[in-house]
Design a protein around this motif. Sequence first.
Motif, short mmCIF file in Angstrom:
data_model
loop_
_atom_site.label_atom_id
_atom_site.label_comp_id
_atom_site.label_asym_id
_atom_site.label_seq_id
_atom_site.Cartn_x
_atom_site.Cartn_y
_atom_site.Cartn_z
N ASN A 267 -2.82 4.55 5.67
CA ASN A 267 -1.98 3.65 4.87
C ASN A 267 -2.21 3.76 3.37
O ASN A 267 -1.31 3.50 2.59
CB ASN A 267 -2.19 2.21 5.33
N CYS A 268 -3.42 4.12 2.98
CA CYS A 268 -3.70 4.25 1.55
C CYS A 268 -3.51 5.70 1.08
O CYS A 268 -3.30 5.94 -0.10
CB CYS A 268 -5.10 3.76 1.23
N GLY A 269 -3.59 6.65 2.01
CA GLY A 269 -3.34 8.05 1.69
C GLY A 269 -4.11 8.50 0.45
O GLY A 269 -5.31 8.26 0.34
N PRO A 270 -3.40 9.12 -0.50
CA PRO A 270 -4.09 9.63 -1.69
C PRO A 270 -4.63 8.54 -2.60
O PRO A 270 -5.39 8.82 -3.54
CB PRO A 270 -3.01 10.45 -2.39
N LEU B 192 9.69 4.61 7.98
CA LEU B 192 10.14 4.00 6.73
C LEU B 192 9.71 4.82 5.50
O LEU B 192 10.40 4.81 4.49
CB LEU B 192 9.60 2.57 6.60
N CYS B 193 8.57 5.47 5.59
CA CYS B 193 8.05 6.26 4.45
C CYS B 193 7.58 7.62 4.94
O CYS B 193 6.39 7.96 4.81
CB CYS B 193 6.90 5.55 3.77
N PRO B 194 8.46 8.41 5.56
CA PRO B 194 8.00 9.67 6.16
C PRO B 194 7.46 10.66 5.14
O PRO B 194 6.69 11.56 5.50
CB PRO B 194 9.27 10.22 6.83
N GLU B 195 7.85 10.50 3.89
CA GLU B 195 7.42 11.47 2.86
C GLU B 195 6.03 11.15 2.31
O GLU B 195 5.44 11.96 1.62
CB GLU B 195 8.44 11.51 1.71
N ARG B 196 5.51 9.98 2.63
CA ARG B 196 4.23 9.56 2.05
C ARG B 196 3.07 10.36 2.68
O ARG B 196 2.97 10.48 3.89
CB ARG B 196 4.01 8.07 2.26
N ALA B 197 2.21 10.88 1.80
CA ALA B 197 1.06 11.65 2.29
C ALA B 197 0.13 10.76 3.10
O ALA B 197 -0.13 9.62 2.74
CB ALA B 197 0.31 12.26 1.11
N VAL B 198 -0.34 11.31 4.20
CA VAL B 198 -1.20 10.56 5.12
C VAL B 198 -2.50 11.32 5.32
O VAL B 198 -2.48 12.53 5.51
CB VAL B 198 -0.48 10.38 6.48
N GLY B 199 -3.61 10.62 5.27
CA GLY B 199 -4.90 11.27 5.53
C GLY B 199 -5.31 11.08 6.98
O GLY B 199 -4.97 10.07 7.60
N GLN B 200 -5.97 12.07 7.53
CA GLN B 200 -6.55 11.96 8.87
C GLN B 200 -8.06 12.01 8.72
O GLN B 200 -8.59 12.94 8.11
CB GLN B 200 -6.09 13.12 9.77
N VAL B 201 -8.72 11.01 9.26
CA VAL B 201 -10.18 10.94 9.09
C VAL B 201 -10.86 12.16 9.68
O VAL B 201 -10.55 12.61 10.79
CB VAL B 201 -10.74 9.66 9.74
N LEU B 202 -11.77 12.70 8.90
CA LEU B 202 -12.50 13.91 9.29
C LEU B 202 -13.96 13.67 8.98
O LEU B 202 -14.31 13.22 7.88
CB LEU B 202 -11.96 15.07 8.44
N ALA C 166 0.84 -1.21 0.00
CA ALA C 166 0.00 0.00 0.00
C ALA C 166 0.87 1.25 0.00
O ALA C 166 0.49 2.27 -0.59
CB ALA C 166 -0.93 0.00 1.21
N TRP C 167 2.00 1.19 0.66
CA TRP C 167 2.90 2.35 0.69
C TRP C 167 3.73 2.45 -0.59
O TRP C 167 4.51 3.40 -0.76
CB TRP C 167 3.86 2.27 1.88
#
Lengths: 101, 325
Positions: free
Chosen positions: B246-249, A84-94, A15-16
């Motif tokens: 984990n799935c992000g965009p 391990l993947c600090p640059e990967r965009a992360v969503g926060q549930v809203l 997934a990452w």
Amino acid sequence: MDDTAQAILRGALRAWGTLNDSMFLTLDDTREATAIRDAAGHVIASVRRQTSPLGWVWSVRLGDRRERLLPSVVTALRYLRSHLCPERAVGQVLFGPGEHP
Amino acid sequence: MNTRLPLTVLTGFLGSGKTTLVRALLRQPGFQRTAVIINEFGEIGLDHDLIASSREDLMALRTGCLCCAMHGELAETVQRLMAVGGFDRLLLETSGLADPTPILQTAIVDPYLAATVDLTTVVVTVDALHGPPVLQEHDAARRQVALADRVLLTKTDLVTDSGAQATQAVRALRPDVLLSPSIHGNVAPHLLFTPAMPSTDWLALLHALPTARHTHDATITTVSLRLDTPLHAVTLTLFLQALAENCGPDLLRVKGLVALRESPETPAVVHGVQHVFYPVTWLDGWPSEDHTTRLVLIGRRFDVEWLALLLHTIEAEVAQATSLP
């Protein structure tokens, strides 16, 4: 070896977008934990799931750092991904406010 | 009682027939009392000149790509329209290059919009002639289809296969989406202004989805998860958070009807665009004999087996923690 933990990690790396690209999985030297290795084969993280008085916990060791116990699969993946993947965009549930905010 | 104005978002790639559709709709009596918000991309807007309306005050015009400059503009535009009054529904036509995601998210989370408009449906135009290559080559077009409630297949009169290839291209991304033809913009207004899938009817379409789809590439896919036993409510929120993190965009849309242990007879309806979710609502009862949890996830790089395992693992952890003496 914990098949569930390994399958969780394999899916997370996929997934990452890192599985078989910059990282891959093997068993670690003790064969009780799953090792995450970089492209050169170096172990960058070691992960195993174990029982505790609080239920399942996830033991994560990053490189030479001290081992950490994380209380859930969600927090374990969060910890791993942030290192391990600090640059990967992360969503926060809203949640939206709905009709009557 | 829902007193909010229905909002339809009309999107589709460049040249796919959105403006033609709006022009045709404006001539229909059934389209009266509709305010149109047109979002054009580029310094010189042309679309609004191509549309004639008897009520110019009901047409709000913007330049620039709405999805790139969403901060408050949509709310301000709707506020201005509300001050004018005299209409009972809204149609927002996006730029052909727009990613509808931030537009939908804004409609969900902006306090004014959330209280004023009810995002009824997302309609996407796909050109039967150019649609298949466009969907193959342009990520923006795929994202638009990924977020659609209904796809209108345009220009089917220009192809010899009546749009079969375009239908196949759309179905490859969204086997569950509703498809209707639209030649020269000739389409019944109710297709744009009633929910494409009222209440939970879309769940019936789940049966058409492959349940063991296994995809690792970057193609947008639709996968479904089904669980026979009710979940703890906290599992649902943890799973949504895990998806977002984990799935992000790559996570584009989530829809679901969920059986919760805390209220097994009143299923929870989950509906989100990426990581932004409508408030969870509860149905009075199950719409059919099927009382299983069903989640539809649309996005990229989805591995349905991993997603199912993640959900099961979270539920097992929660069940273990909550059963401790």
